[in-house]
Design a protein around this motif. Sequence first.
Motif, PDB file in Angstrom:
ATOM      1  N   GLU A  44      13.803  23.717 -25.408  1.00 22.83           N
ATOM      2  CA  GLU A  44      13.645  24.171 -26.791  1.00 22.83           C
ATOM      3  C   GLU A  44      14.001  23.083 -27.793  1.00 22.83           C
ATOM      4  O   GLU A  44      14.107  23.355 -28.988  1.00 22.83           O
ATOM      5  N   ASN A  45      14.202  21.866 -27.278  1.00 24.19           N
ATOM      6  CA  ASN A  45      14.518  20.708 -28.127  1.00 24.19           C
ATOM      7  C   ASN A  45      15.743  20.934 -29.005  1.00 24.19           C
ATOM      8  O   ASN A  45      15.840  20.399 -30.124  1.00 24.19           O
ATOM      9  N   ALA A  46      16.685  21.734 -28.505  1.00 24.62           N
ATOM     10  CA  ALA A  46      17.923  21.971 -29.251  1.00 24.62           C
ATOM     11  C   ALA A  46      18.749  20.688 -29.305  1.00 24.62           C
ATOM     12  O   ALA A  46      18.785  19.915 -28.345  1.00 24.62           O
ATOM     13  N   LYS A  47      19.404  20.464 -30.426  1.00 20.97           N
ATOM     14  CA  LYS A  47      20.261  19.298 -30.571  1.00 20.97           C
ATOM     15  C   LYS A  47      21.566  19.529 -29.819  1.00 20.97           C
ATOM     16  O   LYS A  47      22.158  20.614 -29.910  1.00 20.97           O
ATOM     17  N   ILE A  48      21.991  18.513 -29.109  1.00 20.07           N
ATOM     18  CA  ILE A  48      23.181  18.657 -28.270  1.00 20.07           C
ATOM     19  C   ILE A  48      24.410  19.042 -29.095  1.00 20.07           C
ATOM     20  O   ILE A  48      25.185  19.918 -28.700  1.00 20.07           O
ATOM     21  N   ASP A  49      24.597  18.408 -30.255  1.00 15.25           N
ATOM     22  CA  ASP A  49      25.760  18.733 -31.091  1.00 15.25           C
ATOM     23  C   ASP A  49      25.739  20.194 -31.526  1.00 15.25           C
ATOM     24  O   ASP A  49      26.789  20.855 -31.573  1.00 15.25           O
ATOM     25  N   ASP A  50      24.556  20.718 -31.838  1.00 14.39           N
ATOM     26  CA  ASP A  50      24.455  22.119 -32.254  1.00 14.39           C
ATOM     27  C   ASP A  50      24.774  23.053 -31.093  1.00 14.39           C
ATOM     28  O   ASP A  50      25.434  24.093 -31.273  1.00 14.39           O
ATOM     29  N   VAL A  51      24.314  22.699 -29.889  1.00 15.90           N
ATOM     30  CA  VAL A  51      24.567  23.522 -28.712  1.00 15.90           C
ATOM     31  C   VAL A  51      26.059  23.568 -28.405  1.00 15.90           C
ATOM     32  O   VAL A  51      26.615  24.629 -28.092  1.00 15.90           O
ATOM     33  N   VAL A  52      26.730  22.419 -28.484  1.00 16.75           N
ATOM     34  CA  VAL A  52      28.176  22.368 -28.237  1.00 16.75           C
ATOM     35  C   VAL A  52      28.912  23.223 -29.265  1.00 16.75           C
ATOM     36  O   VAL A  52      29.828  23.992 -28.921  1.00 16.75           O
ATOM     37  N   ALA A  53      28.520  23.130 -30.525  1.00 17.38           N
ATOM     38  CA  ALA A  53      29.165  23.928 -31.579  1.00 17.38           C
ATOM     39  C   ALA A  53      28.964  25.416 -31.326  1.00 17.38           C
ATOM     40  O   ALA A  53      29.900  26.218 -31.498  1.00 17.38           O
ATOM     41  N   ASP A  54      27.764  25.801 -30.915  1.00 15.38           N
ATOM     42  CA  ASP A  54      27.495  27.215 -30.625  1.00 15.38           C
ATOM     43  C   ASP A  54      28.361  27.722 -29.478  1.00 15.38           C
ATOM     44  O   ASP A  54      28.867  28.856 -29.512  1.00 15.38           O
ATOM     45  N   LEU A  55      28.544  26.904 -28.449  1.00 15.81           N
ATOM     46  CA  LEU A  55      29.391  27.301 -27.317  1.00 15.81           C
ATOM     47  C   LEU A  55      30.829  27.534 -27.758  1.00 15.81           C
ATOM     48  O   LEU A  55      31.473  28.497 -27.342  1.00 15.81           O
ATOM     49  N   MET A  56      31.331  26.655 -28.600  1.00 16.31           N
ATOM     50  CA  MET A  56      32.727  26.752 -29.024  1.00 16.31           C
ATOM     51  C   MET A  56      32.954  27.849 -30.042  1.00 16.31           C
ATOM     52  O   MET A  56      34.105  28.287 -30.262  1.00 16.31           O
ATOM     53  N   ASN A  57      31.899  28.329 -30.687  1.00 14.43           N
ATOM     54  CA  ASN A  57      32.015  29.385 -31.689  1.00 14.43           C
ATOM     55  C   ASN A  57      31.651  30.774 -31.183  1.00 14.43           C
ATOM     56  O   ASN A  57      31.521  31.718 -31.968  1.00 14.43           O
TER      57      ASN A  57
END
Length: 340
Positions: free
Chosen positions: A320-333
Amino acid sequence: MIKQTRKIAILGAGSWGTALASTFSMNGNQVILWGKNQSDIDDINQNHQNRRFLQEAFLDKNLKATTDLKDAVKDAEIVLFVVPTSAVRQVAGKLASILPSLKNEIIFGHAIKGIEVDSNKRVSQMISEEIPSIKEDDLFFISGPSHAESVVKRAITLVAVASSNQARAAIIQAALSNSFFRVYTNSDLCGSEYAAALKNVLAIAGGIIKGLKMTDNTQAALVTRGLSEMRRLGVALGGKSETFNGLAGLGDLIVTAMSTNSRNFRAGLGLASGKDLKQVQKEMGMVIEGVKTAKAVDQLSRKNNISMPISESVYKILYENAKIDDVVADLMNRPLISEE
């Protein structure tokens, strides 16, 4: 006690197939390694090497190789599939047309760590579908923390051979075990196959973590919470919980999610450096099983309503071409929950 030797055909001359073939051979077994690439086969027969996959490693001098599938299996007592998941049905289909002409009784198994996309079938299910004379319960599966690059250097390695048929598992255990390669048995074919496939997705995450220069804290968290994901899905699909604590589960996850010998880990490193998936695959030049498995895992987790946030994050990055930084932030939130 004299160790009984076996006639063995290994189907697949990649790094893992070659390493297993050489190990079986040095134990005194008569081993033929089958592959499609003539230059690889010539390298094995003439130089006792497979430099395309294992560079400077030397193989057992008694190991033979061929591009003729019928010749490989004609006298075999044991046939082991070690081809990419995407090639299983094709190779099994060719073998199915050969088997009626053979008189020898064969024990079949595989050492392939993947799940078929869309059908979501395990490898043993794929083989038994393509070769109806083979029952899934009679197949064995070799897995565990075992990089081919280390095995050919005779590094101490422990693996597990899983089968519902423990008598057959014991035959493989005896044929493959030696002073540096120790084989255990377990009866959980289903759980072992899921564990081996699921950890490849998490290994991509491990490479991303390393590529982002995160600390050991983060790597330990990945292994621990990733193992929980593997167990949740694997048990829901018929595996035994304890299998995920053993060599096929935790052991394989640790070595794959933390080592550059893992193609999946190296793929994660590439993604973390800013490369896209196509570029990573092109540079690797070999099958990265975790890429397709990520899609199969996403399908299975959604179908069975199993929470797998880390695996889902890897899927989003890959497809889905998700940005890695955004994915990490979503996991932590994510909402705070119990560890159980």
